[in-house]
Design a protein around this motif. Structure first.
Motif: not given
Length: 109
Positions: A32-33, A37-46, A88-94, A105-109
């Motif tokens: 999974a990826v 916040e403009s960063r990418t995290h790959r795999g369960p550990q990250e 608080p802010i509203t975020l969209r999780y795709r 999973l991509e998180i953005a405003p």
């Protein structure tokens, strides 16, 4: 408006809000990826490290406002509150899923 869901996406939100990282991660595939916040995290550990870092920095909690599901995509809109400017802010999780697991999973405003 729908705010019901089951499976890995539900586990993500419930686990993260409860600080239960095992539950929050339980629905992610091994490759999974996450993009946030403009960063990418790959795999369960990250992904686990990202969750721990963001919770430590922001002490955030998500309240679901809406959930839309279509095929292998779940788009969740949540009000996120915590220790950050503008809270608080509203975020969209795709979420993209495959065979019942979150593959991205991509998180953005």
């Amino acid at each position: 408006m729908s705010n019901t869901m089951t499976g890995p996406v539900e586990a993500y939100f419930e686990g993260r809000n409860a600080r239960d990282f095992a539950r929050a991660l339980s629905g992610f595939s091994d490759n999974a990826v996450v993009r946030d916040e403009s960063r990418t995290h790959r795999g369960p550990q990250e992904i686990r490290a990202w969750m721990m870092e963001t919770i430590a920095a922001y002490d955030d909690r998500s309240d679901l406002l809406n959930v839309e599901m279509e095929d292998n995509t779940v788009i969740a809109t949540a009000e996120v509150s915590g220790n950050f400017p503008g809270s608080p802010i509203t975020l969209r999780y795709r979420f993209m899923t495959e065979r019942g697991m979150i593959t991205s999973l991509e998180i953005a405003p």
